[in-house]
Scaffold this active site. Structure first.
Site, PDB file in Angstrom:
ATOM      1  N   ARG A   1       7.210   8.589  -7.101  1.00 49.93           N
ATOM      2  CA  ARG A   1       6.654   8.113  -7.486  1.00 49.93           C
ATOM      3  C   ARG A   1       5.912   6.879  -6.624  1.00 49.93           C
ATOM      4  O   ARG A   1       5.646   5.818  -6.857  1.00 49.93           O
ATOM      5  CB  ARG A   1       6.201   7.042  -8.766  1.00 49.93           C
ATOM      6  CG  ARG A   1       6.718   8.539  -9.898  1.00 49.93           C
ATOM      7  CD  ARG A   1       6.650   8.375 -11.630  1.00 49.93           C
ATOM      8  NE  ARG A   1       7.246   9.620 -12.145  1.00 49.93           N
ATOM      9  CZ  ARG A   1       8.034   8.690 -13.219  1.00 49.93           C
ATOM     10  NH1 ARG A   1       7.282   7.554 -14.006  1.00 49.93           N
ATOM     11  NH2 ARG A   1       8.446   9.707 -14.471  1.00 49.93           N
TER      12      ARG A   1
ATOM     13  N   ASP B   1       2.736   4.413  -5.453  1.00 52.97           N
ATOM     14  CA  ASP B   1       1.931   3.293  -6.792  1.00 52.97           C
ATOM     15  C   ASP B   1       0.245   3.812  -5.847  1.00 52.97           C
ATOM     16  O   ASP B   1       0.095   3.989  -5.073  1.00 52.97           O
ATOM     17  CB  ASP B   1       2.200   1.858  -6.597  1.00 52.97           C
ATOM     18  CG  ASP B   1       3.430   1.721  -7.548  1.00 52.97           C
ATOM     19  OD1 ASP B   1       3.993   2.257  -8.478  1.00 52.97           O
ATOM     20  OD2 ASP B   1       3.897   0.878  -7.267  1.00 52.97           O
TER      21      ASP B   1
ATOM     22  N   TYR C   1      11.366   3.180   3.545  1.00 51.29           N
ATOM     23  CA  TYR C   1       9.917   2.608   3.144  1.00 51.29           C
ATOM     24  C   TYR C   1      10.352   1.873   4.360  1.00 51.29           C
ATOM     25  O   TYR C   1      11.032   1.035   5.103  1.00 51.29           O
ATOM     26  CB  TYR C   1       9.836   1.919   2.372  1.00 51.29           C
ATOM     27  CG  TYR C   1       9.617   2.421   1.013  1.00 51.29           C
ATOM     28  CD1 TYR C   1       7.973   3.146   1.132  1.00 51.29           C
ATOM     29  CD2 TYR C   1      10.720   2.904   0.165  1.00 51.29           C
ATOM     30  CE1 TYR C   1       7.761   3.659  -0.730  1.00 51.29           C
ATOM     31  CE2 TYR C   1       9.945   3.642  -1.294  1.00 51.29           C
ATOM     32  CZ  TYR C   1       8.983   4.098  -1.115  1.00 51.29           C
ATOM     33  OH  TYR C   1       8.386   4.538  -2.609  1.00 51.29           O
TER      34      TYR C   1
ATOM     35  N   ARG D   1       7.499  -3.906  -2.223  1.00 52.74           N
ATOM     36  CA  ARG D   1       6.228  -5.057  -1.964  1.00 52.74           C
ATOM     37  C   ARG D   1       6.928  -6.254  -2.611  1.00 52.74           C
ATOM     38  O   ARG D   1       6.475  -7.064  -2.198  1.00 52.74           O
ATOM     39  CB  ARG D   1       5.228  -4.402  -3.398  1.00 52.74           C
ATOM     40  CG  ARG D   1       4.433  -3.340  -2.647  1.00 52.74           C
ATOM     41  CD  ARG D   1       3.235  -2.404  -3.042  1.00 52.74           C
ATOM     42  NE  ARG D   1       2.207  -4.174  -3.842  1.00 52.74           N
ATOM     43  CZ  ARG D   1       1.785  -3.352  -4.293  1.00 52.74           C
ATOM     44  NH1 ARG D   1       1.922  -2.054  -5.685  1.00 52.74           N
ATOM     45  NH2 ARG D   1       0.517  -4.217  -4.899  1.00 52.74           N
TER      46      ARG D   1
END
Length: 254
Positions: free
Chosen positions: A52, A54, A112, A197
Site C-alpha cells: 500500500r 501512500d 524503495y 519517509r
C-alpha cells in the site's frame, strides 16, 4: 474454475491518494479494477497489490494479481489495458501464475528509493529539494543502526492494522547520482506505513548535525513515533523492486 494472473506495472502517484481503494478519493487500485472490469464484460474484478503506497508515492516497479473466470491472452491484456489506462499508469507484462502466488504475502523483499537534490532544478518534480550542506558520510554511518531484524514502531504511522512492527532491513545507503543529486536505497522484507519517509527525515537530521548515532539508537529503542523526526514529502519516494521465490513468479518487465 478460476485462473490467476500477475501484472507488472509502474505508476506515478502524484494524482492519486495512494494505491488502495478508499471512499471519495482516486486510487491506483480503483483505476485498474475499473478498466479490468470493462475488459471482463463489466464483471467486478478485485486486484491484490504487493503493498500500500501512500498518497503521492510512486512505483517504478509494482506487482498485482487478480483472478479471472477464463484464460486470457496476456499480450492482448497488456495492450488493451495500456490503451485504457491514463498515462501515469503503465502495464509492463502479464503472466499466468499458480493459485499459491499472492502479490503481497509471497513477496520476500521490497526496495524503495528516496530522491533528493541540493540544487533547484525545474525538471526534478519527483525529488525533494534540500540545502547544500548535508553530511552523507555521517548519515550512511548512522544508517547501519537500522540494519537487521528489529522493532520499527518509532518510524511507523500510528494506529495501523498490522500485527507486528518487526521488520528486517537488509540494505540502507545513500547513493550519489550527480554532484547535487542523491537517493537513499532501503530494502526490507516488509515496511510499515510511512516508515521510509520517517527514516529519511530522521537521517537528514543526522546529516544536518542535529542528531548523532547515539540519538538515533535511542529513537529506535524508544518505540515511540513522537521521538523520530518529521517525515519527508511523498513526492521523492519510489517503490523500485519486489522479489518473489522463483518457483512462484518470474520477473519479466520493469
Amino acid at each position: 474454475m478460476t485462473f490467476r494472473y500477475a501484472l507488472e506495472l509502474a505508476y506515478r502517484g502524484t494524482n492519486y491518494h495512494g494505491w488502495q481503494v478508499q471512499p471519495n478519493a482516486s486510487s491506483v487500485q480503483e483505476e485498474i479494477e475499473r478498466r479490468l472490469s470493462q475488459l471482463m464484460g463489466n464483471k467486478p474484478v478485485s486486484v491484490v497489490g504487493c503493498g500500500r503506497t501512500d498518497t503521492g508515492v510512486h512505483a517504478s516497479y509494482y506487482v498485482l494479481h487478480f483472478d479471472a473466470d477464463r484464460e486470457l491472452d496476456t499480450n492482448q491484456l497488456v495492450y488493451k489495458l495500456n490503451k485504457m489506462l491514463p498515462d501515469d499508469i503503465a502495464i509492463f507484462s502479464a503472466q499466468k501464475v499458480s493459485d499459491e502466488f499472492h502479490a503481497r504475502f509471497s513477496a520476500s523483499l521490497r526496495t524503495y528509493h528516496y530522491f533528493i537534490h541540493q540544487q533547484k532544478n525545474a525538471f526534478l518534480q519527483d525529488s525533494y529539494h534540500l540545502g547544500p550542506t548535508i553530511d552523507f558520510d555521517a548519515m550512511n554511518q548512522a544508517a547501519q543502526l537500522l540494519l537487521g531484524k528489529q522493532d520499527f514502531t518509532s518510524f511507523s504511522k500510528l494506529h495501523t492494522d498490522v500485527k507486528t512492527n518487526i521488520c528486517t532491513v537488509s540494505q540502507v545507503k545513500w547513493n550519489q547520482v550527480s554532484e547535487t543529486s542523491w537517493y537513499l536505497e532501503i530494502s526490507a522484507d516488509r515496511f510499515l506505513r510511512n516508515m521510509v519517509r520517517a527514516v529519511v527525515g530522521t537521517l537528514l537530521e543526522v546529516g544536518y548535525g542535529n542528531l548523532d548515532k547515539a540519538g538515533l539508537s535511542q529513537i529506535i529503542a524508544s518505540k515511540d513515533r513522537g521521538e523520530a523526526k518529521l517525515s519527508v514529502p511523498a513526492k521523492g519516494l519510489f517503490l523500485v523492486d519486489i522479489r518473489y521465490p522463483e518457483e512462484l513468479f518470474v520477473k519479466i518487465g520493469g
